[in-house]
Design an enzyme around this catalytic site. Structure first.
Site, mmCIF file in Angstrom:
data_model
loop_
_atom_site.group_PDB
_atom_site.id
_atom_site.type_symbol
_atom_site.label_atom_id
_atom_site.label_comp_id
_atom_site.label_asym_id
_atom_site.label_seq_id
_atom_site.Cartn_x
_atom_site.Cartn_y
_atom_site.Cartn_z
ATOM 1 N N CYS A 64 32.498 50.762 -10.305
ATOM 2 C CA CYS A 64 31.683 50.041 -9.326
ATOM 3 C C CYS A 64 31.972 48.540 -9.397
ATOM 4 O O CYS A 64 31.912 47.945 -10.468
ATOM 5 C CB CYS A 64 30.204 50.301 -9.617
ATOM 6 S SG CYS A 64 29.101 49.177 -8.746
ATOM 7 N N CYS A 122 28.702 46.511 -10.734
ATOM 8 C CA CYS A 122 28.103 46.684 -12.067
ATOM 9 C C CYS A 122 28.490 45.513 -12.988
ATOM 10 O O CYS A 122 29.563 44.923 -12.833
ATOM 11 C CB CYS A 122 28.556 48.005 -12.681
ATOM 12 S SG CYS A 122 27.532 49.420 -12.226
ATOM 13 N N ASN A 135 21.549 47.117 3.594
ATOM 14 C CA ASN A 135 22.076 48.331 4.211
ATOM 15 C C ASN A 135 22.097 49.367 3.127
ATOM 16 O O ASN A 135 22.773 49.182 2.122
ATOM 17 C CB ASN A 135 23.536 48.097 4.619
ATOM 18 C CG ASN A 135 23.654 47.853 6.078
ATOM 19 O OD1 ASN A 135 22.719 48.038 6.844
ATOM 20 N ND2 ASN A 135 24.844 47.443 6.472
ATOM 21 N N SER A 172 28.792 50.325 1.746
ATOM 22 C CA SER A 172 30.068 50.660 1.122
ATOM 23 C C SER A 172 29.946 50.884 -0.381
ATOM 24 O O SER A 172 30.880 51.325 -1.018
ATOM 25 C CB SER A 172 31.073 49.548 1.399
ATOM 26 O OG SER A 172 30.591 48.337 0.853
ATOM 27 N N HIS A 183 25.575 50.812 -5.437
ATOM 28 C CA HIS A 183 24.859 49.937 -6.365
ATOM 29 C C HIS A 183 23.849 49.104 -5.551
ATOM 30 O O HIS A 183 24.256 48.361 -4.647
ATOM 31 C CB HIS A 183 25.845 49.020 -7.096
ATOM 32 C CG HIS A 183 25.235 48.311 -8.254
ATOM 33 N ND1 HIS A 183 25.693 48.450 -9.536
ATOM 34 C CD2 HIS A 183 24.170 47.481 -8.330
ATOM 35 C CE1 HIS A 183 24.946 47.713 -10.351
ATOM 36 N NE2 HIS A 183 24.008 47.114 -9.635
ATOM 37 N N HIS A 187 21.938 46.644 -3.620
ATOM 38 C CA HIS A 187 22.222 45.232 -3.340
ATOM 39 C C HIS A 187 21.792 44.883 -1.931
ATOM 40 O O HIS A 187 21.593 45.748 -1.092
ATOM 41 C CB HIS A 187 23.727 44.958 -3.480
ATOM 42 C CG HIS A 187 24.561 45.675 -2.445
ATOM 43 N ND1 HIS A 187 24.922 46.994 -2.560
ATOM 44 C CD2 HIS A 187 25.081 45.252 -1.261
ATOM 45 C CE1 HIS A 187 25.638 47.357 -1.503
ATOM 46 N NE2 HIS A 187 25.746 46.318 -0.687
ATOM 47 N N GLN A 221 22.529 41.769 1.283
ATOM 48 C CA GLN A 221 23.466 40.740 1.718
ATOM 49 C C GLN A 221 22.686 39.575 2.297
ATOM 50 O O GLN A 221 21.567 39.743 2.787
ATOM 51 C CB GLN A 221 24.407 41.286 2.781
ATOM 52 C CG GLN A 221 25.373 42.340 2.265
ATOM 53 C CD GLN A 221 26.488 42.590 3.266
ATOM 54 O OE1 GLN A 221 27.026 41.664 3.866
ATOM 55 N NE2 GLN A 221 26.826 43.847 3.453
HETATM 56 P P1 H2U Z 1 27.530 46.777 2.114
HETATM 57 O O1 H2U Z 1 26.234 46.046 1.881
HETATM 58 O O2 H2U Z 1 27.720 47.137 3.540
HETATM 59 O O3 H2U Z 1 27.719 47.899 1.165
HETATM 60 O O4 H2U Z 1 28.690 45.770 1.756
HETATM 61 C C1 H2U Z 1 28.911 45.289 0.455
HETATM 62 C C2 H2U Z 1 29.571 43.927 0.563
HETATM 63 O O5 H2U Z 1 30.257 43.658 -0.643
HETATM 64 C C3 H2U Z 1 30.587 43.861 1.690
HETATM 65 O O6 H2U Z 1 30.162 42.884 2.604
HETATM 66 C C4 H2U Z 1 31.416 42.902 -0.355
HETATM 67 C C5 H2U Z 1 31.875 43.461 0.977
HETATM 68 O O7 H2U Z 1 32.552 42.471 1.713
HETATM 69 N N1 H2U Z 1 32.392 43.060 -1.447
HETATM 70 C C6 H2U Z 1 32.707 41.968 -2.231
HETATM 71 O O8 H2U Z 1 32.229 40.865 -1.983
HETATM 72 N N2 H2U Z 1 33.558 42.124 -3.309
HETATM 73 C C7 H2U Z 1 34.172 43.291 -3.621
HETATM 74 O O9 H2U Z 1 34.879 43.356 -4.601
HETATM 75 C C8 H2U Z 1 34.003 44.469 -2.751
HETATM 76 C C9 H2U Z 1 32.989 44.346 -1.638
HETATM 77 ZN ZN ZN Z 2 27.259 49.620 -10.058
#
Ligand code: H2U
Ligand code: ZN
Length: 349
Positions: free
Chosen positions: A49, A52, A154, A162, A165, A167, A169
Protein backbone atom coordinates in the site's frame (compact mmCIF):
# COMPACT_ATOMS: atom_id res chain seq x y z
CA UNK A 1 -50.79 14.74 -2.62
CA UNK A 2 -49.31 11.60 -1.09
CA UNK A 3 -45.52 11.88 -1.25
CA UNK A 4 -45.15 8.18 -0.39
CA UNK A 5 -47.06 6.97 -3.45
CA UNK A 6 -47.65 9.71 -6.04
CA UNK A 7 -44.95 10.49 -8.59
CA UNK A 8 -43.77 14.00 -7.86
CA UNK A 9 -40.87 16.44 -8.27
CA UNK A 10 -39.11 17.76 -5.19
CA UNK A 11 -37.16 21.01 -4.98
CA UNK A 12 -33.56 21.19 -3.82
CA UNK A 13 -33.30 24.71 -2.35
CA UNK A 14 -29.51 24.47 -2.02
CA UNK A 15 -28.95 23.93 -5.72
CA UNK A 16 -32.20 25.39 -7.02
CA UNK A 17 -32.88 22.16 -8.91
CA UNK A 18 -35.72 19.61 -9.04
CA UNK A 19 -35.61 15.84 -8.43
CA UNK A 20 -38.19 13.32 -9.60
CA UNK A 21 -39.49 10.79 -7.04
CA UNK A 22 -41.36 7.71 -8.29
CA UNK A 23 -42.10 5.65 -5.15
CA UNK A 24 -44.10 2.95 -6.94
CA UNK A 25 -41.00 1.91 -8.96
CA UNK A 26 -39.30 0.23 -5.99
CA UNK A 27 -40.86 -3.11 -6.98
CA UNK A 28 -38.95 -3.11 -10.29
CA UNK A 29 -37.04 -6.38 -10.88
CA UNK A 30 -33.26 -6.16 -11.31
CA UNK A 31 -31.45 -8.08 -14.04
CA UNK A 32 -28.73 -5.45 -14.41
CA UNK A 33 -25.14 -5.19 -13.34
CA UNK A 34 -24.08 -6.68 -10.03
CA UNK A 35 -20.92 -5.23 -8.48
CA UNK A 36 -18.18 -7.22 -6.81
CA UNK A 37 -18.35 -7.36 -3.02
CA UNK A 38 -15.43 -5.47 -1.49
CA UNK A 39 -13.06 -7.58 0.61
CA UNK A 40 -14.65 -8.01 4.02
CA UNK A 41 -11.42 -7.81 5.96
CA UNK A 42 -8.10 -6.12 5.39
CA UNK A 43 -4.79 -6.38 7.20
CA UNK A 44 -3.88 -3.48 9.51
CA UNK A 45 -0.69 -3.03 7.47
CA UNK A 46 -0.16 -3.81 3.79
CA UNK A 47 3.40 -3.79 2.45
CA UNK A 48 2.13 -3.02 -1.07
CA UNK A 49 0.00 0.00 0.00
CA UNK A 50 1.46 3.37 -0.98
CA UNK A 51 -0.29 5.06 1.96
CA UNK A 52 0.81 2.78 4.82
CA UNK A 53 3.53 4.13 7.15
CA UNK A 54 7.12 3.47 6.09
CA UNK A 55 6.12 2.41 2.55
CA UNK A 56 7.39 3.94 -0.67
CA UNK A 57 4.96 5.83 -2.90
CA UNK A 58 4.95 5.54 -6.69
CA UNK A 59 7.26 8.57 -6.95
CA UNK A 60 9.90 6.87 -4.83
CA UNK A 61 9.22 9.06 -1.81
CA UNK A 62 9.01 7.23 1.51
CA UNK A 63 6.14 7.78 3.96
CA UNK A 64 7.19 8.55 7.53
CA UNK A 65 6.27 6.16 10.35
CA UNK A 66 3.26 8.33 11.14
CA UNK A 67 1.10 7.59 14.15
CA UNK A 68 -2.03 9.75 13.68
CA UNK A 69 -2.96 11.51 10.45
CA UNK A 70 -0.53 11.99 7.55
CA UNK A 71 -0.78 14.68 4.86
CA UNK A 72 1.28 14.91 1.67
CA UNK A 73 1.11 16.71 -1.67
CA UNK A 74 -0.74 14.51 -4.15
CA UNK A 75 1.94 13.03 -6.41
CA UNK A 76 -0.50 13.26 -9.33
CA UNK A 77 -2.17 16.57 -8.46
CA UNK A 78 -4.89 17.85 -10.75
CA UNK A 79 -4.04 21.42 -9.78
CA UNK A 80 -0.46 22.70 -9.71
CA UNK A 81 0.79 25.81 -7.94
CA UNK A 82 3.08 26.92 -10.75
CA UNK A 83 0.66 26.89 -13.70
CA UNK A 84 1.10 30.14 -15.63
CA UNK A 85 -1.81 32.53 -16.20
CA UNK A 86 -3.44 31.97 -19.56
CA UNK A 87 -6.73 32.67 -21.31
CA UNK A 88 -8.19 31.26 -24.51
CA UNK A 89 -11.13 32.73 -26.34
CA UNK A 90 -11.94 31.76 -29.89
CA UNK A 91 -14.69 30.73 -32.27
CA UNK A 92 -17.94 32.60 -33.03
CA UNK A 93 -18.55 35.29 -30.38
CA UNK A 94 -15.80 33.75 -28.24
CA UNK A 95 -17.84 30.59 -27.73
CA UNK A 96 -14.80 28.51 -26.88
CA UNK A 97 -13.41 29.76 -23.60
CA UNK A 98 -10.72 28.43 -21.31
CA UNK A 99 -8.64 29.76 -18.43
CA UNK A 100 -5.70 28.24 -16.63
CA UNK A 101 -5.94 27.66 -12.90
CA UNK A 102 -3.45 27.28 -10.07
CA UNK A 103 -3.95 25.14 -7.00
CA UNK A 104 -2.65 22.53 -4.59
CA UNK A 105 -3.88 18.96 -4.10
CA UNK A 106 -3.19 16.93 -0.99
CA UNK A 107 -3.91 13.46 0.31
CA UNK A 108 -4.71 13.04 4.01
CA UNK A 109 -4.51 9.56 5.54
CA UNK A 110 -6.85 9.15 8.51
CA UNK A 111 -4.55 6.89 10.50
CA UNK A 112 -1.65 4.46 10.03
CA UNK A 113 -4.15 1.61 10.05
CA UNK A 114 -4.79 0.22 6.57
CA UNK A 115 -8.05 -1.38 7.74
CA UNK A 116 -9.71 1.32 9.87
CA UNK A 117 -12.41 3.30 8.09
CA UNK A 118 -13.88 6.40 9.74
CA UNK A 119 -16.84 4.30 10.95
CA UNK A 120 -14.51 2.00 12.84
CA UNK A 121 -12.10 4.60 14.22
CA UNK A 122 -12.55 5.97 17.74
CA UNK A 123 -14.28 9.35 18.18
CA UNK A 124 -10.89 10.72 19.36
CA UNK A 125 -9.28 9.38 16.17
CA UNK A 126 -11.91 11.12 14.02
CA UNK A 127 -11.38 14.33 16.01
CA UNK A 128 -7.72 14.22 14.99
CA UNK A 129 -8.84 13.92 11.36
CA UNK A 130 -11.08 16.97 11.82
CA UNK A 131 -8.17 18.88 13.37
CA UNK A 132 -5.98 18.00 10.39
CA UNK A 133 -8.70 19.15 7.99
CA UNK A 134 -8.86 22.46 9.91
CA UNK A 135 -5.09 22.86 9.73
CA UNK A 136 -5.15 22.28 5.96
CA UNK A 137 -8.16 24.54 5.41
CA UNK A 138 -6.40 27.36 7.28
CA UNK A 139 -2.93 26.83 5.84
CA UNK A 140 -4.04 26.43 2.23
CA UNK A 141 -6.81 29.01 2.54
CA UNK A 142 -4.36 31.65 3.80
CA UNK A 143 -2.42 31.56 0.52
CA UNK A 144 -3.33 34.60 -1.58
CA UNK A 145 -4.12 32.57 -4.71
CA UNK A 146 -6.32 30.02 -2.93
CA UNK A 147 -9.98 31.04 -2.77
CA UNK A 148 -11.63 27.72 -2.10
CA UNK A 149 -10.70 24.47 -0.32
CA UNK A 150 -12.62 21.30 -1.11
CA UNK A 151 -12.18 18.40 1.31
CA UNK A 152 -13.67 15.08 0.21
CA UNK A 153 -13.45 11.34 0.68
CA UNK A 154 -14.01 8.82 -2.09
CA UNK A 155 -14.59 5.46 -0.50
CA UNK A 156 -14.79 2.06 -2.13
CA UNK A 157 -13.66 0.76 -5.51
CA UNK A 158 -17.21 1.29 -6.80
CA UNK A 159 -16.65 5.05 -6.31
CA UNK A 160 -13.37 4.98 -8.17
CA UNK A 161 -11.27 5.04 -5.02
CA UNK A 162 -7.86 3.77 -6.02
CA UNK A 163 -6.59 2.72 -2.60
CA UNK A 164 -8.52 1.13 0.30
CA UNK A 165 -6.26 2.75 2.93
CA UNK A 166 -8.70 5.24 4.55
CA UNK A 167 -7.86 8.71 3.28
CA UNK A 168 -9.39 11.94 2.05
CA UNK A 169 -8.30 14.38 -0.59
CA UNK A 170 -8.00 18.16 -0.41
CA UNK A 171 -8.13 20.32 -3.51
CA UNK A 172 -7.31 23.98 -2.91
CA UNK A 173 -7.81 26.31 -5.84
CA UNK A 174 -8.22 29.76 -7.36
CA UNK A 175 -11.88 29.52 -8.39
CA UNK A 176 -14.97 28.64 -6.39
CA UNK A 177 -16.39 25.67 -8.30
CA UNK A 178 -19.95 25.66 -9.68
CA UNK A 179 -21.67 23.48 -7.05
CA UNK A 180 -20.52 25.49 -4.01
CA UNK A 181 -21.21 28.71 -5.96
CA UNK A 182 -24.85 27.67 -6.47
CA UNK A 183 -25.24 26.61 -2.85
CA UNK A 184 -23.71 29.85 -1.57
CA UNK A 185 -25.92 31.96 -3.84
CA UNK A 186 -29.11 30.18 -2.80
CA UNK A 187 -28.18 30.47 0.88
CA UNK A 188 -27.45 34.19 0.42
CA UNK A 189 -30.78 34.82 -1.34
CA UNK A 190 -32.66 33.00 1.45
CA UNK A 191 -30.76 34.98 4.08
CA UNK A 192 -31.50 38.30 2.40
CA UNK A 193 -35.18 37.40 2.10
CA UNK A 194 -35.87 35.84 5.51
CA UNK A 195 -32.96 37.08 7.68
CA UNK A 196 -32.15 33.55 8.81
CA UNK A 197 -30.00 30.73 7.46
CA UNK A 198 -31.55 28.23 5.05
CA UNK A 199 -29.68 25.24 6.43
CA UNK A 200 -30.13 26.14 10.08
CA UNK A 201 -33.87 26.64 9.54
CA UNK A 202 -33.94 23.35 7.67
CA UNK A 203 -31.98 21.47 10.38
CA UNK A 204 -34.32 22.70 13.11
CA UNK A 205 -37.38 21.78 11.08
CA UNK A 206 -36.07 18.25 10.46
CA UNK A 207 -35.03 17.79 14.10
CA UNK A 208 -38.59 18.56 15.15
CA UNK A 209 -40.32 16.59 12.40
CA UNK A 210 -38.05 13.53 12.77
CA UNK A 211 -39.41 12.03 9.55
CA UNK A 212 -36.10 12.25 7.69
CA UNK A 213 -33.85 12.20 10.74
CA UNK A 214 -31.20 9.45 10.86
CA UNK A 215 -29.45 10.41 14.08
CA UNK A 216 -28.61 13.50 16.12
CA UNK A 217 -26.70 14.83 19.11
CA UNK A 218 -26.55 18.18 20.92
CA UNK A 219 -24.87 20.06 18.10
CA UNK A 220 -25.52 18.17 14.84
CA UNK A 221 -28.14 16.19 12.97
CA UNK A 222 -27.83 13.71 10.12
CA UNK A 223 -30.80 13.57 7.75
CA UNK A 224 -31.72 12.11 4.41
CA UNK A 225 -32.48 15.48 2.84
CA UNK A 226 -36.00 16.00 1.46
CA UNK A 227 -34.36 16.55 -1.93
CA UNK A 228 -31.96 13.56 -1.81
CA UNK A 229 -30.98 12.12 -5.17
CA UNK A 230 -28.93 9.08 -4.14
CA UNK A 231 -30.92 6.33 -2.38
CA UNK A 232 -29.22 6.72 1.01
CA UNK A 233 -27.86 10.23 0.59
CA UNK A 234 -27.27 12.08 3.87
CA UNK A 235 -26.52 15.57 5.07
CA UNK A 236 -24.87 16.47 8.37
CA UNK A 237 -25.92 19.89 9.61
CA UNK A 238 -25.21 22.01 12.67
CA UNK A 239 -28.29 22.46 14.80
CA UNK A 240 -27.59 25.11 17.37
CA UNK A 241 -25.74 27.99 15.79
CA UNK A 242 -24.44 29.48 12.58
CA UNK A 243 -21.14 27.74 11.87
CA UNK A 244 -19.50 28.63 8.57
CA UNK A 245 -16.39 26.49 8.55
CA UNK A 246 -14.66 23.72 10.51
CA UNK A 247 -12.22 26.14 12.17
CA UNK A 248 -15.14 27.81 13.99
CA UNK A 249 -16.03 24.60 15.88
CA UNK A 250 -15.60 24.60 19.65
CA UNK A 251 -13.85 21.54 21.15
CA UNK A 252 -17.25 20.09 22.16
CA UNK A 253 -18.63 20.69 18.69
CA UNK A 254 -15.61 18.94 17.20
CA UNK A 255 -16.27 15.93 19.41
CA UNK A 256 -19.95 15.94 18.50
CA UNK A 257 -19.17 16.22 14.80
CA UNK A 258 -16.73 13.28 15.06
CA UNK A 259 -19.34 11.34 16.96
CA UNK A 260 -22.16 11.88 14.45
CA UNK A 261 -19.82 11.05 11.55
CA UNK A 262 -18.99 7.78 13.26
CA UNK A 263 -22.64 7.06 14.04
CA UNK A 264 -23.71 7.67 10.43
CA UNK A 265 -20.77 5.62 9.13
CA UNK A 266 -21.74 2.66 11.33
CA UNK A 267 -25.37 2.77 10.18
CA UNK A 268 -24.19 2.90 6.57
CA UNK A 269 -21.94 -0.16 7.08
CA UNK A 270 -24.73 -2.00 8.91
CA UNK A 271 -27.27 -1.36 6.14
CA UNK A 272 -25.90 -4.06 3.83
CA UNK A 273 -23.24 -5.43 6.22
CA UNK A 274 -20.47 -4.16 4.01
CA UNK A 275 -17.90 -1.38 4.08
CA UNK A 276 -20.33 1.16 2.60
CA UNK A 277 -18.99 3.11 -0.38
CA UNK A 278 -19.68 6.81 -0.81
CA UNK A 279 -18.36 10.18 -1.82
CA UNK A 280 -18.40 12.52 1.13
CA UNK A 281 -17.58 16.22 0.92
CA UNK A 282 -17.40 19.20 3.24
CA UNK A 283 -18.89 22.48 2.08
CA UNK A 284 -17.65 25.44 4.02
CA UNK A 285 -16.80 29.09 3.62
CA UNK A 286 -14.58 30.02 0.67
CA UNK A 287 -11.18 31.39 1.67
CA UNK A 288 -11.28 34.50 -0.54
CA UNK A 289 -11.87 36.80 2.44
CA UNK A 290 -15.37 37.79 1.29
CA UNK A 291 -18.48 37.44 3.43
CA UNK A 292 -21.08 34.81 2.62
CA UNK A 293 -24.41 35.69 4.26
CA UNK A 294 -26.40 32.67 5.38
CA UNK A 295 -23.59 30.20 4.62
CA UNK A 296 -23.64 27.16 6.90
CA UNK A 297 -21.01 24.40 7.15
CA UNK A 298 -22.42 21.06 6.04
CA UNK A 299 -21.27 17.61 4.95
CA UNK A 300 -22.78 15.75 2.00
CA UNK A 301 -22.69 11.96 1.69
CA UNK A 302 -23.50 10.51 -1.72
CA UNK A 303 -23.52 6.69 -1.56
CA UNK A 304 -24.22 4.75 -4.78
CA UNK A 305 -25.72 1.55 -3.33
CA UNK A 306 -29.40 0.88 -3.89
CA UNK A 307 -30.59 -2.58 -2.94
CA UNK A 308 -27.66 -4.52 -1.56
CA UNK A 309 -23.88 -4.44 -1.28
CA UNK A 310 -23.72 -5.33 -4.95
CA UNK A 311 -26.54 -3.41 -6.65
CA UNK A 312 -25.90 0.28 -7.21
CA UNK A 313 -27.96 3.09 -8.59
CA UNK A 314 -26.96 4.30 -12.05
CA UNK A 315 -27.38 7.95 -12.99
CA UNK A 316 -28.04 7.34 -16.65
CA UNK A 317 -30.68 7.74 -19.34
CA UNK A 318 -33.40 10.09 -18.13
CA UNK A 319 -31.09 11.31 -15.36
CA UNK A 320 -28.36 12.27 -17.82
CA UNK A 321 -30.80 13.81 -20.25
CA UNK A 322 -33.39 15.45 -18.04
CA UNK A 323 -33.20 15.45 -14.23
CA UNK A 324 -32.27 13.12 -11.35
CA UNK A 325 -34.82 10.51 -10.35
CA UNK A 326 -35.22 8.20 -7.36
CA UNK A 327 -37.51 5.35 -6.35
CA UNK A 328 -37.37 4.84 -2.56
CA UNK A 329 -38.41 8.04 -0.83
CA UNK A 330 -36.09 10.06 1.39
CA UNK A 331 -38.45 9.27 4.29
CA UNK A 332 -38.22 5.52 3.63
CA UNK A 333 -34.42 5.64 3.43
CA UNK A 334 -34.21 7.68 6.66
CA UNK A 335 -36.49 5.26 8.48
CA UNK A 336 -34.28 2.33 7.46
CA UNK A 337 -31.05 4.07 8.50
CA UNK A 338 -32.59 5.23 11.77
CA UNK A 339 -33.71 1.72 12.67
CA UNK A 340 -30.21 0.25 12.28
CA UNK A 341 -27.92 -0.45 15.22
CA UNK A 342 -25.27 2.08 16.15
CA UNK A 343 -22.89 -0.80 16.94
CA UNK A 344 -20.80 -1.84 13.94
CA UNK A 345 -21.79 -5.27 12.58
CA UNK A 346 -18.21 -6.52 12.80
CA UNK A 347 -18.13 -5.72 16.50
CA UNK A 348 -21.38 -7.45 17.45
CA UNK A 349 -21.33 -11.24 17.86
P1 H2U B 1 -8.47 8.20 -4.45
O1 H2U B 1 -8.86 9.06 -3.27
O2 H2U B 1 -9.40 8.37 -5.59
O3 H2U B 1 -8.24 6.79 -4.06
O4 H2U B 1 -7.06 8.71 -4.93
C1 H2U B 1 -5.90 8.60 -4.15
C2 H2U B 1 -4.95 9.71 -4.56
O5 H2U B 1 -3.64 9.34 -4.21
C3 H2U B 1 -4.97 9.97 -6.06
O6 H2U B 1 -5.40 11.29 -6.27
C4 H2U B 1 -2.74 9.87 -5.16
C5 H2U B 1 -3.51 9.77 -6.46
O7 H2U B 1 -3.11 10.78 -7.35
N1 H2U B 1 -1.48 9.09 -5.14
C6 H2U B 1 -0.32 9.71 -4.72
O8 H2U B 1 -0.32 10.90 -4.42
N2 H2U B 1 0.84 8.97 -4.61
C7 H2U B 1 0.94 7.66 -4.97
O9 H2U B 1 1.99 7.07 -4.82
C8 H2U B 1 -0.22 6.97 -5.57
C9 H2U B 1 -1.53 7.73 -5.58
ZN1 ZN C 1 -2.25 1.09 3.74
Amino acid sequence: MNIQSDTHNRFNPLLGEWIKVSPHRTKRPWNGQVEKQPAQSRPSYDSSCYLCPGNTRSTGEKNPLYTDTFVFNNDFSSLLYDTENGILEEGPHGLLQAKTEKGICKVLCFSPRHDLTLARMSVEGIEKVILSWIEQYEELGSKPFINYVQIFENRGAIMGCSNPHPHSQIWAEEIIPDIPVKELENQATYFETYHSSLLLDYARYEAEKEERLITSNEDFIAVVPFWAVWPYEALILPLRREIESLDELSPTERTNLASIMKDLGIRYDNLFETSFPYSMGIHQKPTDGKTYPGNILHIHYFPPLLRSATVKKFMVGYEMMAMPQRDITAEGAAKTLKSLSSIHYTEKK
